[in-house]
Design a protein around this motif. Structure first.
Motif, PDB file in Angstrom:
ATOM      1  N   LEU A   1       0.818  -1.201   0.000  1.00 19.53           N
ATOM      2  CA  LEU A   1       0.000   0.000   0.000  1.00 19.53           C
ATOM      3  C   LEU A   1       0.861   1.265   0.000  1.00 19.53           C
ATOM      4  CD1 LEU A   1      -2.870   1.158   0.108  1.00 19.53           C
ATOM      5  CD2 LEU A   1      -2.701   1.073   2.600  1.00 19.53           C
ATOM      6  N   LYS A   2       1.967   1.222   0.694  1.00 19.61           N
ATOM      7  CA  LYS A   2       2.831   2.408   0.783  1.00 19.61           C
ATOM      8  C   LYS A   2       3.394   2.820  -0.577  1.00 19.61           C
ATOM      9  CE  LYS A   2       7.002  -0.120   2.017  1.00 19.61           C
ATOM     10  NZ  LYS A   2       8.044  -0.301   3.010  1.00 19.61           N
ATOM     11  N   HIS A   3       3.384   1.930  -1.559  1.00 14.57           N
ATOM     12  CA  HIS A   3       3.885   2.287  -2.884  1.00 14.57           C
ATOM     13  C   HIS A   3       3.042   3.390  -3.527  1.00 14.57           C
ATOM     14  CE1 HIS A   3       5.932  -1.834  -2.928  1.00 14.57           C
ATOM     15  NE2 HIS A   3       6.818  -0.902  -2.654  1.00 14.57           N
ATOM     16  N   PHE A   4       1.777   3.493  -3.126  1.00 17.19           N
ATOM     17  CA  PHE A   4       0.934   4.562  -3.655  1.00 17.19           C
ATOM     18  C   PHE A   4       1.402   5.939  -3.172  1.00 17.19           C
ATOM     19  CE2 PHE A   4      -1.864   0.967  -4.283  1.00 17.19           C
ATOM     20  CZ  PHE A   4      -2.384   1.225  -5.544  1.00 17.19           C
ATOM     21  N   LEU A   5       2.172   5.967  -2.106  1.00 18.52           N
ATOM     22  CA  LEU A   5       2.636   7.237  -1.554  1.00 18.52           C
ATOM     23  C   LEU A   5       4.053   7.593  -1.991  1.00 18.52           C
ATOM     24  CD1 LEU A   5       1.249   6.869   2.086  1.00 18.52           C
ATOM     25  CD2 LEU A   5       0.160   7.892   0.078  1.00 18.52           C
ATOM     26  N   GLY A   6       4.678   6.755  -2.784  1.00 23.16           N
ATOM     27  CA  GLY A   6       6.061   6.987  -3.211  1.00 23.16           C
ATOM     28  C   GLY A   6       6.265   8.296  -3.951  1.00 23.16           C
TER      29      GLY A   6
ATOM     30  N   GLY B   1      -7.371  -2.430  -3.264  1.00 20.65           N
ATOM     31  CA  GLY B   1      -8.702  -2.950  -2.934  1.00 20.65           C
ATOM     32  C   GLY B   1      -8.693  -3.763  -1.659  1.00 20.65           C
ATOM     33  N   GLU B   2      -7.677  -4.597  -1.505  1.00 22.49           N
ATOM     34  CA  GLU B   2      -7.547  -5.404  -0.289  1.00 22.49           C
ATOM     35  C   GLU B   2      -7.383  -4.511   0.942  1.00 22.49           C
ATOM     36  OE1 GLU B   2      -6.982  -9.124   0.301  1.00 22.49           O
ATOM     37  OE2 GLU B   2      -8.431  -8.888  -1.326  1.00 22.49           O
ATOM     38  N   ALA B   3      -6.598  -3.468   0.814  1.00 22.74           N
ATOM     39  CA  ALA B   3      -6.378  -2.544   1.934  1.00 22.74           C
ATOM     40  C   ALA B   3      -7.682  -1.839   2.303  1.00 22.74           C
ATOM     41  CB  ALA B   3      -5.299  -1.529   1.581  1.00 22.74           C
ATOM     42  N   LEU B   4      -8.458  -1.467   1.302  1.00 21.96           N
ATOM     43  CA  LEU B   4      -9.723  -0.790   1.573  1.00 21.96           C
ATOM     44  C   LEU B   4     -10.754  -1.725   2.211  1.00 21.96           C
ATOM     45  CD1 LEU B   4      -9.994   1.467  -1.587  1.00 21.96           C
ATOM     46  CD2 LEU B   4      -9.691   2.211   0.784  1.00 21.96           C
ATOM     47  N   ASP B   5     -10.598  -3.012   1.984  1.00 22.71           N
ATOM     48  CA  ASP B   5     -11.479  -3.989   2.626  1.00 22.71           C
ATOM     49  C   ASP B   5     -11.081  -4.239   4.076  1.00 22.71           C
ATOM     50  OD1 ASP B   5     -13.075  -4.341   0.422  1.00 22.71           O
ATOM     51  OD2 ASP B   5     -12.014  -6.123  -0.292  1.00 22.71           O
ATOM     52  N   GLY B   6      -9.898  -3.782   4.451  1.00 21.71           N
ATOM     53  CA  GLY B   6      -9.373  -4.015   5.802  1.00 21.71           C
ATOM     54  C   GLY B   6      -9.742  -2.902   6.764  1.00 21.71           C
ATOM     55  N   GLU B   7      -9.004  -2.851   7.836  1.00 25.35           N
ATOM     56  CA  GLU B   7      -9.236  -1.880   8.902  1.00 25.35           C
ATOM     57  C   GLU B   7      -8.709  -0.493   8.534  1.00 25.35           C
ATOM     58  OE1 GLU B   7     -10.815  -2.475  11.852  1.00 25.35           O
ATOM     59  OE2 GLU B   7     -11.281  -4.434  10.991  1.00 25.35           O
ATOM     60  N   THR B   8      -9.403   0.532   8.976  1.00 24.93           N
ATOM     61  CA  THR B   8      -8.978   1.907   8.742  1.00 24.93           C
ATOM     62  C   THR B   8      -7.633   2.185   9.395  1.00 24.93           C
ATOM     63  OG1 THR B   8     -11.254   2.660   8.558  1.00 24.93           O
ATOM     64  CG2 THR B   8      -9.612   4.334   9.097  1.00 24.93           C
ATOM     65  N   SER B   9      -7.363   1.535  10.516  1.00 27.36           N
ATOM     66  CA  SER B   9      -6.088   1.761  11.203  1.00 27.36           C
ATOM     67  C   SER B   9      -4.904   1.354  10.328  1.00 27.36           C
ATOM     68  CB  SER B   9      -6.054   1.008  12.528  1.00 27.36           C
ATOM     69  OG  SER B   9      -6.177  -0.386  12.313  1.00 27.36           O
ATOM     70  N   GLU B  10      -5.084   0.330   9.504  1.00 30.08           N
ATOM     71  CA  GLU B  10      -4.014  -0.084   8.598  1.00 30.08           C
ATOM     72  C   GLU B  10      -3.740   1.001   7.554  1.00 30.08           C
ATOM     73  OE1 GLU B  10      -4.568  -3.999   6.920  1.00 30.08           O
ATOM     74  OE2 GLU B  10      -5.500  -4.680   8.787  1.00 30.08           O
ATOM     75  N   LEU B  11      -4.802   1.682   7.114  1.00 27.29           N
ATOM     76  CA  LEU B  11      -4.641   2.758   6.140  1.00 27.29           C
ATOM     77  C   LEU B  11      -3.929   3.942   6.782  1.00 27.29           C
ATOM     78  CD1 LEU B  11      -8.198   2.571   4.562  1.00 27.29           C
ATOM     79  CD2 LEU B  11      -6.083   1.672   3.592  1.00 27.29           C
ATOM     80  N   SER B  12      -4.203   4.197   8.033  1.00 26.01           N
ATOM     81  CA  SER B  12      -3.550   5.296   8.754  1.00 26.01           C
ATOM     82  C   SER B  12      -2.074   5.015   8.982  1.00 26.01           C
ATOM     83  CB  SER B  12      -4.220   5.515  10.113  1.00 26.01           C
ATOM     84  OG  SER B  12      -5.562   5.858   9.942  1.00 26.01           O
ATOM     85  N   GLU B  13      -1.739   3.751   9.225  1.00 25.96           N
ATOM     86  CA  GLU B  13      -0.352   3.364   9.506  1.00 25.96           C
ATOM     87  C   GLU B  13       0.598   3.750   8.382  1.00 25.96           C
ATOM     88  OE1 GLU B  13       1.370   1.917  12.137  1.00 25.96           O
ATOM     89  OE2 GLU B  13      -0.470   2.455  13.217  1.00 25.96           O
ATOM     90  N   VAL B  14       0.123   3.699   7.166  1.00 28.16           N
ATOM     91  CA  VAL B  14       0.963   4.004   6.004  1.00 28.16           C
ATOM     92  C   VAL B  14       1.460   5.445   6.042  1.00 28.16           C
ATOM     93  CG1 VAL B  14       0.980   4.099   3.478  1.00 28.16           C
ATOM     94  CG2 VAL B  14      -0.258   2.297   4.625  1.00 28.16           C
ATOM     95  N   PHE B  15       0.703   6.317   6.673  1.00 25.34           N
ATOM     96  CA  PHE B  15       1.059   7.731   6.733  1.00 25.34           C
ATOM     97  C   PHE B  15       1.969   8.070   7.907  1.00 25.34           C
ATOM     98  CE2 PHE B  15      -2.809   7.820   4.181  1.00 25.34           C
ATOM     99  CZ  PHE B  15      -2.411   8.620   3.135  1.00 25.34           C
TER     100      PHE B  15
ATOM    101  N   ASP C   1      -8.723  11.847   7.123  1.00 24.30           N
ATOM    102  CA  ASP C   1      -9.468  10.751   6.502  1.00 24.30           C
ATOM    103  C   ASP C   1      -8.593   9.943   5.532  1.00 24.30           C
ATOM    104  OD1 ASP C   1     -11.518   9.100   5.640  1.00 24.30           O
ATOM    105  OD2 ASP C   1     -12.464  10.624   4.385  1.00 24.30           O
ATOM    106  N   PRO C   2      -7.692   9.127   6.084  1.00 19.92           N
ATOM    107  CA  PRO C   2      -6.847   8.332   5.181  1.00 19.92           C
ATOM    108  C   PRO C   2      -7.658   7.369   4.324  1.00 19.92           C
ATOM    109  CG  PRO C   2      -6.439   7.751   7.471  1.00 19.92           C
ATOM    110  CD  PRO C   2      -7.355   8.918   7.473  1.00 19.92           C
ATOM    111  N   ARG C   3      -8.751   6.840   4.869  1.00 23.26           N
ATOM    112  CA  ARG C   3      -9.603   5.943   4.075  1.00 23.26           C
ATOM    113  C   ARG C   3     -10.172   6.713   2.878  1.00 23.26           C
ATOM    114  NH1 ARG C   3     -11.850   1.288   3.883  1.00 23.26           N
ATOM    115  NH2 ARG C   3     -11.156   0.612   5.929  1.00 23.26           N
ATOM    116  N   GLY C   4     -10.637   7.929   3.112  1.00 20.48           N
ATOM    117  CA  GLY C   4     -11.167   8.751   2.023  1.00 20.48           C
ATOM    118  C   GLY C   4     -10.126   9.029   0.957  1.00 20.48           C
ATOM    119  N   PHE C   5      -8.892   9.258   1.392  1.00 21.16           N
ATOM    120  CA  PHE C   5      -7.795   9.470   0.445  1.00 21.16           C
ATOM    121  C   PHE C   5      -7.636   8.255  -0.466  1.00 21.16           C
ATOM    122  CE2 PHE C   5      -3.383   9.120  -0.879  1.00 21.16           C
ATOM    123  CZ  PHE C   5      -3.117  10.393  -1.373  1.00 21.16           C
ATOM    124  N   PHE C   6      -7.525   7.075   0.144  1.00 20.54           N
ATOM    125  CA  PHE C   6      -7.322   5.861  -0.649  1.00 20.54           C
ATOM    126  C   PHE C   6      -8.559   5.467  -1.449  1.00 20.54           C
ATOM    127  CE2 PHE C   6      -3.665   5.142   2.279  1.00 20.54           C
ATOM    128  CZ  PHE C   6      -2.686   5.085   1.299  1.00 20.54           C
TER     129      PHE C   6
END
Length: 138
Positions: free
Chosen positions: A15-20, A74-88, A107-112
């Motif tokens: 997921l972090k590759h999207f932020l590269g 897609g897999e990350a978005l199906d998971g927990e919001t906390s996992e999306l926040s961790e990337v930041f 809103d990291p989920r909204g971003f992704f």
């Protein structure tokens, strides 16, 4: 086995590759200053950020690589919001740095989700093409 497009290793995006494209490490005065003009929580700013720093960055990838990368999102978005926040969150031991304040994104989920929505439109033909193949043969 899908190989990395530039290295002699298996392609295994995270997921972090999207932020590269937003990595300002050692570029604080240039890219950092440019990104400071944007608010990643603002939908119109986010739209510009996604097109300039994600869509453009991945444009040279093959349709198969895009499909795998899109699947990871897609897999990350199906998971927990906390996992999306961790990337930041900033890792002080990493040679990577996001712009100031991005670790406090509201809103990291909204971003992704916005990234997912745009990529699903921009890559529609390539995602369809890859979906018609047997991924195990890559």
């Amino acid at each position: 086995m899908l190989m990395h497009p530039y290295l002699d290793v298996l392609y295994s995006p995270k997921l972090k590759h999207f932020l590269g494209g937003f990595d300002i490490y050692d570029r604080e005065e240039t890219l950092g200053a440019e990104l400071a003009e944007y608010d990643p929580d603002c939908p119109s700013d986010r739209l510009d950020l996604i097109y300039k720093f994600i869509v453009k960055r991945f444009s040279a990838l093959s349709y198969r690589h895009k499909f795998v990368l899109f699947f990871v999102l897609g897999e990350a978005l199906d998971g927990e919001t906390s996992e999306l926040s961790e990337v930041f969150k900033h890792d002080p031991f990493s040679h990577s740095l996001l712009p100031l304040g991005w670790n406090e994104m509201k809103d990291p989920r909204g971003f992704f989700e916005h990234v997912y929505s745009i990529l699903s439109e921009v890559w529609i033909d390539e995602l369809y093409l890859a979906s018609q193949e047997d991924c195990s043969t890559w």
